[in-house]
Scaffold this active site. Structure first.
Site, PDB file in Angstrom:
ATOM      1  N   ASP A   1       0.825  -1.200   0.000  1.00  0.00           N
ATOM      2  CA  ASP A   1       0.000   0.000   0.000  1.00  0.00           C
ATOM      3  C   ASP A   1       0.867   1.261   0.000  1.00  0.00           C
ATOM      4  OD1 ASP A   1      -2.802   1.124   0.536  1.00  0.00           O
ATOM      5  OD2 ASP A   1      -1.630   2.078   2.111  1.00  0.00           O
TER       6      ASP A   1
ATOM      7  N   GLU B   1      12.973 -16.012  -0.515  1.00  0.00           N
ATOM      8  CA  GLU B   1      13.076 -17.252   0.287  1.00  0.00           C
ATOM      9  C   GLU B   1      11.830 -18.117   0.098  1.00  0.00           C
ATOM     10  OE1 GLU B   1      13.717 -16.444   4.491  1.00  0.00           O
ATOM     11  OE2 GLU B   1      15.005 -14.750   3.934  1.00  0.00           O
TER      12      GLU B   1
END
Ligand code: GLC
Length: 525
Positions: A206, A248
């Protein structure tokens, strides 16, 4: 559950159709008038049938809802109005079984004033350092520390009883975080891990260009370069850190980056930063052939050198709904020009929105569909005393606010509240049931049928690049792979180029088989 999980490919986000779920207004599972996770879970078959690849959920975390959930009090808890964390985990897993991924929304610029950090800051704890507290100017500190304005109107500062002021680029209930503080960074990387561990595939960021502030908090002077809080260079280091976390888990980002400067915009999409960002230049572009073409060309040109896919957006929870916008004299979108009582021709707007759906779904990249867009919902007029969006009150009542595009969805024409659930938190306008999903499902000419067909046929464009074809003024024509898209925005009907079959049309062709104004067609070349 017997069924094998569909194989999902790693590059899905490069060409995905992503459906935006504003949970509060999607479907109400427990009958209290607020949409919830139970409602979404019950409607997963609808979303699978629509054919979308992923769901982006607006913030679903614990929140006082002073800005529709963009005031987060706890990132690790689901708001009780929506459900529980266990339900969110189930929803993520159930969607995944249907081949649909989940994207959550993270709001780094600010938290709720009810967040434990801000509550501790108010009691004078070391947490003050996590925000921007300053003494005021003027003889008695009675003036805000600088001249920054809130995005929702009014000053960006609020004074506390102890005399200090704190910064909030949005509502006073949304204090801005201090991104120069290492704990703020650490906390957000932990939040990302928390959600990736729960199986989410992506994160929408956002107000992604706003979190970093010039530490001196200088006055804003128009044209100041660099800007004291928009698009500051130090942000890129933050997002590189986020990217390392996402990598990851194979997670991806989409940034809410409102920047007119395309070169600055593209910096966020460098290979070690965000994967994608919303294309607001396309979303705000008027229904005008040459301007659309320029917007598409600029978009592709700015993304190509960095190898990032474009995104195509027609509307979201912050802007006027597409069928309404395209039915007005000014078919572009600008926050500054929103007004009550703007004349609108919904028949015209709907015809154009159908053509725009085929246009955007034919372009190379990812496409966002905002809930209700597939039903052709118009912007609703909300009675003044029911408007909740802070944008309305903070504009002094001038701006209608954003509730008009957030009205609870109509599912079943014959049911109370059009099948949404209980008495909706925002009133549904008269005639809302005529847009109900169950009615549209069986109507071959409905917006829902068009979206379903288009999403099903979209693979005809493959992942091929776009080649423009010669076309008369006011007509957009391009091919990708062996499919061709033609959109006519001009008065004279357009002849169809040579093709082997007609895949899909947004409206009827004229009796001579030509493409009428405000209509689009997909052809097999
Ligand atoms: C973004 C959101 C909007 C919210 C604002 C503050 O622009 O899309 O809904 O009000 O950020 O978080």
């Amino acid at each position: 559950m017997g069924q094998p999980t569909p194989a999902l490919n790693d590059d899905w986000w490069r060409s995905a159709v992503i459906y935006q779920v504003y949970v509060r207004s999607f479907a109400d599972g427990d009958g209290d008038g607020t949409g919830d996770l139970a409602g979404v879970r019950a409607r997963l078959p609808y979303l699978a049938e629509l054919g979308v690849d992923a769901l982006w959920f607006n913030p679903w975390y614990l929140s006082p809802m002073k800005d529709g959930g963009y005031d987060v009090a706890d990132y690790r808890a689901i708001d009780p109005a929506f459900g529980t964390l266990a339900e969110a985990e189930k929803l993520i897993a159930e969607a995944r079984e249907l081949g649909i991924r989940t994207i959550v929304d993270i709001v780094p610029n600010h938290v709720s004033d009810q967040h434990p950090w801000f509550r501790a800051a108010l009691t004078g704890g070391p947490e003050r350092e996590l925000f921007h507290f300053r003494p005021g100017r003027g003889e008695h500190g009675e003036l805000p520390p600088n001249d920054w304005r809130s995005e929702f109107g009014g000053p960006a500062w609020t004074r506390l009883p102890d005399g200090d002021w704190y910064l909030h680029l949005f509502a006073p209930e949304q204090p801005d975080l201090n991104w120069a503080h290492p704990a703020v960074r650490q906390e957000h990387e932990d939040i990302l891990r928390f959600w990736f561990e729960r199986g989410v595939a992506g994160v929408r960021i956002d107000s992604a260009a706003l979190p970093a502030k010039d530490p001196r908090l200088p006055d804003f002077t128009a044209g100041r370069d660099p800007h004291p809080y928009v698009d500051r260079d130090e942000l890129h280091d933050v997002y590189r850190g986020w990217r390392a976390v996402a990598d990851e888990y194979g997670g991806v980002f989409v940034g809410e980056v409102w920047l007119p400067d395309t070169e600055r915009f593209a910096r966020y999409l460098r290979p070690d930063e965000l994967h994608t960002a919303f294309n607001f230049s396309f979303m705000t572009c008027p229904w005008h052939a040459a301007r659309l073409r320029t917007s598409i060309e600029d978009t592709l040109a700015e993304h190509a050198p960095i190898g990032a896919p474009a995104t195509w957006v027609l509307c979201n929870h912050d802007v006027t709904r597409t069928v309404t916008r395209y039915g007005r004299a000014d078919t572009g979108f600008d926050f500054a020009t929103k007004a009550f009582g703007t004349p609108t021709d919904l028949t015209l707007g709907t015809r154009r929105a159908r053509a725009a759906a085929l246009l955007s779904l034919a372009l190379p990249g990812a496409v966002y569909v905002y809930q209700g867009e597939e039903l052709g919902l118009p912007e609703a007029d909300i009675p003044l005393d029911r408007i909740e969006d802070p944008m309305h009150a903070r504009s002094g009542g001038v701006d209608p606010g954003r509730d008009g595009c957030r009205v609870p969805l109509p599912w079943t024409a014959g049911a109370p509240h059009a099948g949404f659930g209980g008495e909706p938190w925002l009133p549904q306008p008269a005639g809302w049931a005529s847009y109900a999903a169950d009615r549209q499902e069986t109507d071959p000419g409905s917006m829902l049928t068009l979206y379903r067909e288009a999403i099903r046929l979209r693979p005809a464009f493959g992942d091929a690049p776009l080649t423009w074809l010669p076309a008369p003024d006011g007509v957009l024509a391009f091919t990708r792979a062996d499919a061709l898209c033609l959109v006519n925005l001009a008065d004279p009907p357009a002849g169809l180029p040579a093709h082997t079959s007609l895949l899909l049309a947004s409206g009827p062709l004229d009796p001579d088989g030509r493409l009428p104004k405000d209509t689009a067609v997909w052809l097999r070349a």
